[in-house]
Design a protein around this motif. Sequence first.
Motif, mmCIF file in Angstrom:
data_model
loop_
_atom_site.group_PDB
_atom_site.id
_atom_site.type_symbol
_atom_site.label_atom_id
_atom_site.label_comp_id
_atom_site.label_asym_id
_atom_site.label_seq_id
_atom_site.Cartn_x
_atom_site.Cartn_y
_atom_site.Cartn_z
ATOM 1 N N LEU A 188 1.130 -1.513 -0.008
ATOM 2 C CA LEU A 188 0.405 0.372 -0.324
ATOM 3 C C LEU A 188 0.943 1.360 0.419
ATOM 4 N N MET A 189 1.791 1.374 0.891
ATOM 5 C CA MET A 189 2.317 2.632 0.968
ATOM 6 C C MET A 189 3.590 2.425 -0.635
ATOM 7 N N VAL A 190 3.986 1.594 -1.006
ATOM 8 C CA VAL A 190 4.871 1.747 -2.208
ATOM 9 C C VAL A 190 3.832 2.640 -3.128
ATOM 10 N N VAL A 191 2.857 2.339 -3.526
ATOM 11 C CA VAL A 191 1.436 2.415 -4.329
ATOM 12 C C VAL A 191 1.407 3.534 -3.959
ATOM 13 N N LEU A 192 0.846 4.026 -2.476
ATOM 14 C CA LEU A 192 0.113 5.828 -2.505
ATOM 15 C C LEU A 192 1.600 6.487 -2.746
ATOM 16 N N ALA A 194 4.007 6.059 -5.267
ATOM 17 C CA ALA A 194 4.375 5.864 -6.696
ATOM 18 C C ALA A 194 3.333 7.114 -7.253
ATOM 19 N N ARG A 195 2.224 6.886 -6.495
ATOM 20 C CA ARG A 195 1.335 7.823 -6.790
ATOM 21 C C ARG A 195 1.235 9.238 -6.374
ATOM 22 N N GLY A 196 1.556 9.423 -5.382
ATOM 23 C CA GLY A 196 2.009 10.598 -5.078
ATOM 24 C C GLY A 196 0.600 10.913 -3.869
ATOM 25 N N LEU A 197 0.126 10.125 -3.315
ATOM 26 C CA LEU A 197 -1.228 9.886 -2.311
ATOM 27 C C LEU A 197 -0.475 10.332 -0.740
ATOM 28 N N GLY A 323 -4.273 3.284 -12.847
ATOM 29 C CA GLY A 323 -5.432 2.459 -12.611
ATOM 30 C C GLY A 323 -5.241 1.856 -11.375
ATOM 31 N N LEU A 324 -6.423 1.634 -10.729
ATOM 32 C CA LEU A 324 -7.007 1.149 -9.681
ATOM 33 C C LEU A 324 -6.461 -0.822 -9.724
ATOM 34 N N LEU A 325 -7.019 -0.920 -10.816
ATOM 35 C CA LEU A 325 -6.502 -2.395 -11.168
ATOM 36 C C LEU A 325 -5.393 -2.591 -10.502
ATOM 37 N N GLY A 326 -4.877 -2.648 -11.949
ATOM 38 C CA GLY A 326 -3.554 -2.244 -12.092
ATOM 39 C C GLY A 326 -2.529 -2.073 -9.713
ATOM 40 N N SER A 327 -2.983 -1.394 -9.434
ATOM 41 C CA SER A 327 -2.234 -0.762 -7.854
ATOM 42 C C SER A 327 -3.048 -2.027 -7.317
ATOM 43 N N GLY A 328 -3.804 -2.730 -7.421
ATOM 44 C CA GLY A 328 -5.115 -3.371 -6.687
ATOM 45 C C GLY A 328 -3.605 -4.833 -6.683
ATOM 46 N N LEU A 329 -3.133 -5.046 -7.339
ATOM 47 C CA LEU A 329 -2.736 -6.349 -7.743
ATOM 48 C C LEU A 329 -1.699 -6.004 -7.349
ATOM 49 N N PHE A 330 -0.696 -4.805 -8.114
ATOM 50 C CA PHE A 330 0.817 -5.120 -7.248
ATOM 51 C C PHE A 330 0.228 -5.333 -5.598
ATOM 52 N N ILE A 331 -0.549 -4.399 -5.369
ATOM 53 C CA ILE A 331 -0.052 -4.937 -3.547
ATOM 54 C C ILE A 331 -0.154 -6.130 -3.766
ATOM 55 N N GLY A 332 -1.156 -6.596 -3.888
ATOM 56 C CA GLY A 332 -1.813 -8.295 -3.686
ATOM 57 C C GLY A 332 -0.588 -8.704 -3.668
ATOM 58 N N LEU A 333 0.076 -9.070 -4.647
ATOM 59 C CA LEU A 333 1.771 -9.387 -5.288
ATOM 60 C C LEU A 333 2.537 -9.049 -4.534
ATOM 61 N N LEU A 334 2.883 -8.192 -4.298
ATOM 62 C CA LEU A 334 3.836 -7.863 -3.070
ATOM 63 C C LEU A 334 4.022 -8.433 -1.830
ATOM 64 N N ALA A 335 2.418 -8.090 -0.791
ATOM 65 C CA ALA A 335 2.262 -9.102 0.314
ATOM 66 C C ALA A 335 2.689 -10.455 0.350
ATOM 67 N N GLU A 336 2.230 -11.016 -1.092
ATOM 68 C CA GLU A 336 2.775 -12.693 -1.339
ATOM 69 C C GLU A 336 4.156 -12.918 -0.936
ATOM 70 N N ALA A 337 5.419 -11.656 -1.823
ATOM 71 C CA ALA A 337 5.989 -11.562 -2.245
ATOM 72 C C ALA A 337 7.143 -11.379 -0.815
#
Lengths: 369, 137
Positions: A188-192, A194-197, A323-337
Amino acid sequence: MMLIILTLLSAFIYSPFLPEWVEIFTTPKDFALSIMSTVCALTLYSKSQKEGYGTFPLLLPVCIYAGLCLLSVKNAVSSGLVLRQVGFDLMGFVFFWTTINFIKPHRMESVVRVVVLIAVVSAALALAGKNISQPYGGLFGNPEYAAGITTLAVGASVWMWSFLTFTLLAHLFFAQARSAMIGLVVGLMVVLWARGLIKHLVVVVGAVATVGILAVSGVGSDYLQRHHLGQWGTGSISTDRRHIYSMAGAYALKYPVFGIGRGNFQLHSYQFVYTGGGAVLPQKNYFTRLHNDYLQLWLEAGPVALGVFLFILWRLLWPIPAGLLGSGLFIGLLAEAFRGLFLFPFQLGPDVAYFWIMAGLYWVVKKGQ
Amino acid sequence: MNTFLILLLLSQLTLAVMNGLHLWAEIHYAQVRPMAADAIYPWEDKYLFVQSVFDLRAGQWAWAVKDLKRLIEASPYHLDAMNNLGVAYWMLHDRKEAEKWFRKALRLAPEYRWAKENLEILLGARQGEMNIMLLAK
């Protein structure tokens, strides 16, 4: 698409007719998934004969990785285990390539909805005491759950999103899915970032701090005592992990190039468990896996194989698509990794299947932009 | 590329066969509870271990010695196998070999309780029956 759905469903096989002492959480699922991966490999082959070769991203690094793992047979006690583990590692890539070649971008959202539905049903059953997925935290640490939550949440109002984030973190904390929880937060933190949120990032930090305060205060003190502060041999799994990690590091230096043989750690694990005071460890069989997939890969196949695998993960995950889908998938993949740092998701059939199917969807999303 | 796809297919077929054997073996050996909860392959150490426990339970000490020696050759840190080998030699009235294997296990792991107790029984410092290790559930 049916092939992917069937693969995911086969990871849910629960066989009440099997004798209770058969390892129902792993063995039937691994068998079913390997049947599916054979069908997927056959489908890829026959597609290549009819329509020409499809898309096989990361082919070269995967071949190098497999080759290095096979070379590790040099020091292996059991070459059969090397062969099995290399086949298992390739199974994930088979699912990855099948997803990429058979899921078209316009079907992406439908597939994710089906996957999230399976995840929600499984999580609901797990909460009702009918865990049909797998025992290691159920689906809480799996990518599709994270993808579902974050896809729904990111972009919603800050308060709604904060509530969902905090609920997810607290849920994982009390479910003791610690590495999954931390992995989701990191993702989550990486995506946020990266998105400047920044506002959302602040909320996440606040949620983590809240959970941390709960953990060190009276609410979580038993949990901490049991899982972090115990001595070696008293069943404190976290403390015991530190011991076997450090022993594994020292052991790996004795096999600096090819490792001890891919898949062979379980034959060496007795030494890890029984020496250094671990003979009294009540859960000695718990450590037939090293509880750190990356360290185990280094130990079993050498540092170059680990480097190639990390390269594959990096090329897969970065950059994050918009996009939302890419972000969500990234978070899930990173969590598993991330979970691979403390558990062994890359050695569990259902986790491998979920991870690489999600990775395939993620790749299609990335390339579609 | 064709070669790669064929090799990929063969690797998955091999994995499926291995996993199938694995599942069959677990179900087949499940009658010897609680041992079958662990992975069992015909070519893997635990198969030999399970076989050796069958032999020990059936009083076939010499066969147990044979299986356990092969196992220890393949899995040199298998403390439970060393312990059971000591027990098998004890049952064959070979005190010297029994003591040797218990001590070997204890050299690797001084806190290994079962070999410690078995050695005490062998030396007469403790009463009771020798401990045979089974695969834990």
